[in-house]
Design an enzyme around this catalytic site. Structure first.
Site, PDB file in Angstrom:
ATOM      1  N   ASP A   1      64.986  22.324  34.733  1.00 25.56           N
ATOM      2  CA  ASP A   1      65.234  23.668  34.207  1.00 25.56           C
ATOM      3  C   ASP A   1      65.825  24.499  35.341  1.00 25.56           C
ATOM      4  O   ASP A   1      65.745  24.118  36.513  1.00 25.56           O
ATOM      5  CB  ASP A   1      63.917  24.294  33.719  1.00 25.56           C
ATOM      6  CG  ASP A   1      64.119  25.693  33.146  1.00 25.56           C
ATOM      7  OD1 ASP A   1      65.192  25.960  32.579  1.00 25.56           O
ATOM      8  OD2 ASP A   1      63.202  26.527  33.261  1.00 25.56           O
ATOM      9  N   SER A   2      66.371  25.633  34.987  1.00 29.30           N
ATOM     10  CA  SER A   2      66.880  26.551  35.995  1.00 29.30           C
ATOM     11  C   SER A   2      65.745  27.095  36.866  1.00 29.30           C
ATOM     12  O   SER A   2      65.983  27.497  38.001  1.00 29.30           O
ATOM     13  CB  SER A   2      67.574  27.722  35.303  1.00 29.30           C
ATOM     14  OG  SER A   2      66.681  28.313  34.374  1.00 29.30           O
TER      15      SER A   2
ATOM     16  N   CYS B   1      66.250  23.310  29.683  1.00 28.37           N
ATOM     17  CA  CYS B   1      66.823  24.637  29.892  1.00 28.37           C
ATOM     18  C   CYS B   1      67.854  24.819  28.789  1.00 28.37           C
ATOM     19  O   CYS B   1      68.800  24.037  28.695  1.00 28.37           O
ATOM     20  CB  CYS B   1      67.483  24.701  31.264  1.00 28.37           C
ATOM     21  SG  CYS B   1      68.420  26.211  31.554  1.00 28.37           S
TER      22      CYS B   1
ATOM     23  N   GLU C   1      58.174  35.769  33.467  1.00 27.75           N
ATOM     24  CA  GLU C   1      57.927  35.423  34.885  1.00 27.75           C
ATOM     25  C   GLU C   1      56.881  36.349  35.492  1.00 27.75           C
ATOM     26  O   GLU C   1      56.104  35.951  36.353  1.00 27.75           O
ATOM     27  CB  GLU C   1      59.230  35.534  35.673  1.00 27.75           C
ATOM     28  CG  GLU C   1      60.300  34.594  35.182  1.00 27.75           C
ATOM     29  CD  GLU C   1      60.771  33.629  36.241  1.00 27.75           C
ATOM     30  OE1 GLU C   1      60.445  33.813  37.414  1.00 27.75           O
ATOM     31  OE2 GLU C   1      61.488  32.670  35.870  1.00 27.75           O
TER      32      GLU C   1
ATOM     33  N   CYS D   1      64.743  29.491  24.382  1.00 25.99           N
ATOM     34  CA  CYS D   1      64.715  29.651  25.841  1.00 25.99           C
ATOM     35  C   CYS D   1      63.346  29.179  26.275  1.00 25.99           C
ATOM     36  O   CYS D   1      62.337  29.505  25.632  1.00 25.99           O
ATOM     37  CB  CYS D   1      64.911  31.117  26.218  1.00 25.99           C
ATOM     38  SG  CYS D   1      64.632  31.434  27.969  1.00 25.99           S
TER      39      CYS D   1
ATOM     40  N   HIS E   1      61.432  30.045  28.503  1.00 33.33           N
ATOM     41  CA  HIS E   1      60.466  31.077  28.878  1.00 33.33           C
ATOM     42  C   HIS E   1      59.756  31.693  27.665  1.00 33.33           C
ATOM     43  O   HIS E   1      58.681  32.250  27.799  1.00 33.33           O
ATOM     44  CB  HIS E   1      61.161  32.217  29.633  1.00 33.33           C
ATOM     45  CG  HIS E   1      61.487  31.915  31.054  1.00 33.33           C
ATOM     46  ND1 HIS E   1      62.360  30.920  31.428  1.00 33.33           N
ATOM     47  CD2 HIS E   1      61.061  32.494  32.209  1.00 33.33           C
ATOM     48  CE1 HIS E   1      62.452  30.902  32.750  1.00 33.33           C
ATOM     49  NE2 HIS E   1      61.676  31.843  33.243  1.00 33.33           N
TER      50      HIS E   1
END
Ligand code: DGL
Length: 271
Positions: free
Chosen positions: A12-13, A75, A153, A185, A187
């Site tokens: 993932d990024s 990702c 995050e 996504c 996240h």
């Protein structure tokens, strides 16, 4: 017989893809997993297609240097732009979050009215929309929700700011406009509660982390690549700030990362 005990590579990024690693670990507990989070260059979602493809290639080359038997593109921004290039260049199975998420959305959708949320790169690529329309959906509505990434995050996933942000972003999906919503996504699963509260019970949320784990299992089974009695070892690599990755990573992972986290430089994997 232990089957193929080479590890599975997941990238993932950043650390959002740990939600995918978690889902893979739950479904395939015997498999050894190697995770790469490109924390030095996150986010990918605001970068150009060419740049994201270049990064994705370097990520995959690094994982292949660890002798992985399959690569999971955890990702959405990378999966939206890089699947064809990755599949053309590497001869291990490459599984992406987008195809898996679309398949699951089509399975759970009662009326074929699908919504998608993701980063600018993911939504701008039109990849979700194309695949969903190809599968015969009645309608597709998509919306970039870039602020969900820093909120996740920061751990601000169910406070007033997360709620206000979700209410603004999710307006297009209200009043019966969609019956299912893809969290496009890695996240976003962390905001699942808030997103679900805003969308209401009539909208089924599709977490592509679980969908990609199922797709991976099918692919490994079909290729006779499953590890049937492995130890389920974990190795985590990040390209910057391992301390921060350690602190935030356990939130994404849903468990402690332990001391298997290392810093890596991807320079030697550039072309
Ligand atoms: N993990 C990325 C994704 O799924 C989100 C963060 C980024 O923009 O790189 O698109």
């Amino acid at each position: 017989m232990s089957g193929d005990n080479r590890p599975i590579g997941i990238f993932d990024s950043g650390i959002g893809g740990l939600t995918v690693l978690h889902a893979v670990g739950e479904l395939l507990p015997a498999e050894n997993l190697v995770y790469l989070g490109d924390t030095a260059r996150v986010p990918y979602g605001t970068k150009s297609r060419e740049t994201v493809i270049r990064y994705a290639m370097e990520d995959a080359r690094f994982l292949l240097s660890k002798n992985v038997k399959a690569v999971v593109v955890a990702c959405n921004s990378a999966a939206a732009t890089s699947m064809e290039t990755l599949r053309a260049k590497f001869d291990v199975p490459v599984i992406g979050v987008i195809e898996a998420g679309v398949e699951q959305a089509m399975n759970v959708s009662a009326q074929g009215k699908i919504g998608v949320i993701g980063t600018y790169a993911t939504i701008g690529s039109g990849r979700y929309e194309t695949l969903i329309r190809e599968r015969g959906a009645v309608s597709v509505i998509s919306q970039a929700c870039p602020l969900f990434v820093p909120l996740a995050e920061e751990g601000w996933t169910d406070n007033g700011i997360a709620m206000d942000t979700a209410q603004i972003y999710l307006r297009p999906f209200m009043d019966g406009a969609v019956d299912s919503l893809i969290l496009g996504c890695t996240h976003y699963p962390l905001l699942e509660k808030t997103i679900g509260a805003v969308c209401g019970e009539s909208v089924t949320l599709v977490n592509s982390a679980k969908a990609v784990a199922m797709r991976l299992k099918e692919t490994l089974t079909a290729g006779n690549l499953l590890c049937v009695s492995g130890e389920g070892k974990r190795a985590y690599y990040v390209t910057d700030s391992p301390e921060r990755a350690h602190a935030v990573g356990s939130r994404f992972l849903g468990e402690e990362m332990g001391d298997n986290l290392q810093l890596v430089d991807l320079m030697e994997f550039a072309e």
